[in-house]
Design a protein around this motif. Structure first.
Motif, PDB file in Angstrom:
ATOM      1  N   LEU A   1      10.211  -5.208   6.042  1.00 45.61           N
ATOM      2  CA  LEU A   1       9.372  -5.455   4.709  1.00 45.61           C
ATOM      3  C   LEU A   1       9.994  -5.697   3.619  1.00 45.61           C
ATOM      4  CD1 LEU A   1       6.776  -2.205   4.889  1.00 45.61           C
ATOM      5  CD2 LEU A   1       6.387  -4.797   5.370  1.00 45.61           C
TER       6      LEU A   1
ATOM      7  N   ASP B   1       9.913  -5.045   0.334  1.00 43.80           N
ATOM      8  CA  ASP B   1      10.425  -4.197  -0.762  1.00 43.80           C
ATOM      9  C   ASP B   1      11.810  -3.555  -0.350  1.00 43.80           C
ATOM     10  OD1 ASP B   1       7.439  -4.647  -0.509  1.00 43.80           O
ATOM     11  OD2 ASP B   1       7.669  -3.915  -2.616  1.00 43.80           O
ATOM     12  N   ALA B   2      11.584  -3.003   1.000  1.00 43.35           N
ATOM     13  CA  ALA B   2      12.436  -2.194   1.449  1.00 43.35           C
ATOM     14  C   ALA B   2      13.784  -3.233   1.535  1.00 43.35           C
ATOM     15  CB  ALA B   2      12.406  -1.684   2.893  1.00 43.35           C
TER      16      ALA B   2
ATOM     17  N   ASP C   1       0.458  -1.077   0.605  1.00 46.73           N
ATOM     18  CA  ASP C   1       0.859  -0.809  -0.611  1.00 46.73           C
ATOM     19  C   ASP C   1       2.325  -1.599  -0.648  1.00 46.73           C
ATOM     20  OD1 ASP C   1       1.516  -0.459  -3.160  1.00 46.73           O
ATOM     21  OD2 ASP C   1       1.298   1.622  -3.212  1.00 46.73           O
ATOM     22  N   TYR C   2       2.468  -2.695  -0.516  1.00 43.79           N
ATOM     23  CA  TYR C   2       3.858  -3.571  -0.625  1.00 43.79           C
ATOM     24  C   TYR C   2       3.721  -4.688  -1.207  1.00 43.79           C
ATOM     25  CZ  TYR C   2       3.330  -6.347   3.308  1.00 43.79           C
ATOM     26  OH  TYR C   2       2.923  -7.436   4.135  1.00 43.79           O
ATOM     27  N   GLU C   3       4.803  -5.558  -1.075  1.00 45.47           N
ATOM     28  CA  GLU C   3       4.918  -6.919  -1.875  1.00 45.47           C
ATOM     29  C   GLU C   3       3.796  -7.835  -1.338  1.00 45.47           C
ATOM     30  OE1 GLU C   3       6.069  -8.029  -4.371  1.00 45.47           O
ATOM     31  OE2 GLU C   3       5.631 -10.108  -4.262  1.00 45.47           O
TER      32      GLU C   3
ATOM     33  N   ASP D   1       0.205  -4.988   6.999  1.00 45.40           N
ATOM     34  CA  ASP D   1       1.305  -5.992   6.754  1.00 45.40           C
ATOM     35  C   ASP D   1       1.226  -7.147   7.533  1.00 45.40           C
ATOM     36  OD1 ASP D   1       2.243  -5.493   9.145  1.00 45.40           O
ATOM     37  OD2 ASP D   1       4.081  -4.134   8.499  1.00 45.40           O
TER      38      ASP D   1
ATOM     39  N   GLU E   1       5.300  -3.670  -8.723  1.00 45.27           N
ATOM     40  CA  GLU E   1       4.894  -2.413  -8.496  1.00 45.27           C
ATOM     41  C   GLU E   1       3.481  -2.074  -9.569  1.00 45.27           C
ATOM     42  OE1 GLU E   1       9.365  -0.901  -7.648  1.00 45.27           O
ATOM     43  OE2 GLU E   1       8.164   0.143  -9.375  1.00 45.27           O
TER      44      GLU E   1
ATOM     45  N   ARG F   1       0.327  -3.828  -8.432  1.00 52.41           N
ATOM     46  CA  ARG F   1      -0.356  -3.582  -7.079  1.00 52.41           C
ATOM     47  C   ARG F   1      -0.684  -1.795  -6.941  1.00 52.41           C
ATOM     48  NH1 ARG F   1       4.860  -4.529  -4.964  1.00 52.41           N
ATOM     49  NH2 ARG F   1       5.610  -2.596  -3.895  1.00 52.41           N
TER      50      ARG F   1
ATOM     51  N   GLU G   1      -4.374  -1.668  -5.737  1.00 54.55           N
ATOM     52  CA  GLU G   1      -4.509  -0.675  -4.295  1.00 54.55           C
ATOM     53  C   GLU G   1      -5.581   0.398  -4.794  1.00 54.55           C
ATOM     54  OE1 GLU G   1      -2.864   2.593  -3.142  1.00 54.55           O
ATOM     55  OE2 GLU G   1      -3.457   2.049  -1.188  1.00 54.55           O
TER      56      GLU G   1
END
Ligand code: GLC
Length: 434
Positions: free
Chosen positions: A85, A87-88, A203-205, A257, A396, A399, A403
């Motif tokens: 992912l 963001d991580a 909920d991520y990029e 994802d 961030e 979204r 979201e």
């Protein structure tokens, strides 16, 4: 000449010989020093590359690293792989860069982090020696520049594409209105068994990407090309695009994802999927012998049959760490991985879109991969996310609201454009809102 004259010349001759000897010694010493500290020689030692997961088919990034290692035994390279992912990956890369330990030589950065890493001084400008940049596609190369300097070379590009069930949708929709009509029709025909547009909705990029494309598809935007936040009509159109995304998402707006969207689509339960090009290869050429579904791939829809669709331009850029103790070797590795030959292998074998133009003109590539032209057009029409050091904060804030709207039915907050503007400037909230 008298005998006195002869004796007077002896010291003169010895003196001249001494001078010549001295010059020779100095010249030799300079030559040896030049050999030892050749400013173009690679520094010895392992090159460590910090990267997100290798999504290529058959691990083609590692295959290229193996080739480099065979050619450069004194500068073997090793990939340290992070989460799948985005963001991580960013958090981990930033943590390593901020630790100041200098254990990383090359960062494989998402296109949206290049500005951030450059601004923070975590990566080094590529100016000594300056790499040859002719032959890279313009869009991907532009993502490597920040404030007029070149900070990276593009490893692979990416663009949002539309995957569709060609048995249920004979022609890919040219507009988002048509796409929505197709979704409604197939919902009715199949009793909702085949449902919706499987974007990256977790909920991520990936959600930022999916939502931006839906907004652009409605003729809207939240940020203009200069990175300024927009208000008024374009913003209203963006909100209409978001409303449509909620209407076409599979029931319950599942938190997907990239991999989960692909599984849903592969299972036959989604009519459309938004995903990156590598999904096409894995759908048609995976180890399981390809998908039993009839699928097609097309650019994302546009507007009113006139404007081409715009996918987000994604991808990864290779940059030299500012703390690397072997920057010349690291840059040479980057040039190797982005060379025409490497780019052709990454695309042909691995499905990762090449950043070199010549690959798209190669007749063998075009014959074996008929979607090459669709991909190339989509890359040319693609659009960037804001190129700003505080992009991650912007994403961030963006979204979090998106979201809530899509999954929990909350309204987009009043003052959303102002919140986005503050986030892009690296501030948390407009004055007076905490
Ligand atoms: C892909 C894209 C990257 C994007 C990410 C979002 O890796 O190449 O640009 O940010 O997906 O999940």
């Amino acid at each position: 000449m008298t005998s006195d004259d002869r004796y007077q010349h002896v010291p003169v001759i010895w003196g001249s010989l001494g001078t010549i000897f001295g010059v020779v010694v100095v010249l030799l010493a300079t030559a040896v020093a030049a050999l030892v500290t050749d400013p173009t020689a690679f520094e010895d030692g392992e090159i460590v590359v910090l990267s997100g997961r290798d999504d290529s088919i058959g691990g083609q990034r590692q295959a290229l690293i193996d080739q480099w290692n065979a050619l450069h035994p004194d500068n073997r390279a090793r990939i340290v792989e992070l989460s799948e992912l985005a963001d991580a990956q960013r958090s981990e890369m930033l943590a390593r860069a901020q630790s100041g330990r200098g254990e990383i030589d090359v960062y494989n950065l998402d296109v949206t982090w290049t500005a951030e890493f450059a601004e923070a001084g975590h990566i080094k400008k590529l100016d000594e020696p300056r790499p040859q940049t002719d032959g890279f596609l313009d869009g991907p190369l532009a993502t490597c520049r920040y404030h007029g300097s070149l900070w990276a070379l593009p490893f692979n590009t990416d663009v949002g594409l539309l995957f569709y069930r060609s048995d249920l949708v004979p022609h890919p929709p040219a507009t988002w209105e048509q796409l929505e009509a197709d979704v409604q029709r197939v919902r009715e025909e199949t009793g909702n068994a085949v449902d919706g547009y499987a974007g990256q909705l977790a909920d991520y990029e990936g959600l930022t990407v999916t939502a931006l494309e839906a907004m652009w598809g409605a003729g809207g935007s939240v940020v203009d090309d200069e990175g300024e936040v927009v208000d008024g009509a374009p913003f209203q159109a963006a909100m209409a695009g978001l409303g449509r995304l909620r209407a076409i998402a599979p029931a319950g707006v599942p938190a997907l994802d990239e991999t989960e969207s692909l599984s849903l689509f592969r299972s036959g339960r989604a009519l459309f999927m938004r995903n990156w090009p590598v999904a096409y290869r894995s759908l048609t050429q995976d180890a399981e012998g390809g998908s039993p579904l009839q699928i097609g791939v097309a650019p994302l829809p546009g507007q009113l049959d006139v404007l081409p669709g715009k996918g987000v331009l994604g991808g990864q850029n290779l940059a030299v760490s500012a703390l690397s103790t072997r920057p010349r070797a690291a840059q040479a590795l980057i040039e190797f991985l982005t060379s025409e030959r490497s780019q052709q292998l990454l695309f042909e074998r691995g499905g990762l879109p090449a950043t070199r133009e010549v690959v798209y003109f190669d007749q063998g590539v075009r014959d074996n991969h008929p979607y090459t032209e669709t991909l190339r057009d989509a890359i040319d029409d693609a659009r960037l996310r804001p190129v700003e050091p505080h992009y991650a904060r912007f994403s961030e804030v963006f979204r979090a609201a998106v979201e809530g709207y899509l999954r929990r039915g909350t309204e987009i907050p009043d003052g959303f454009p102002e919140q986005l503007a503050h986030a892009l400037q690296g501030r948390s909230a407009p004055p007076g809102e905490g």
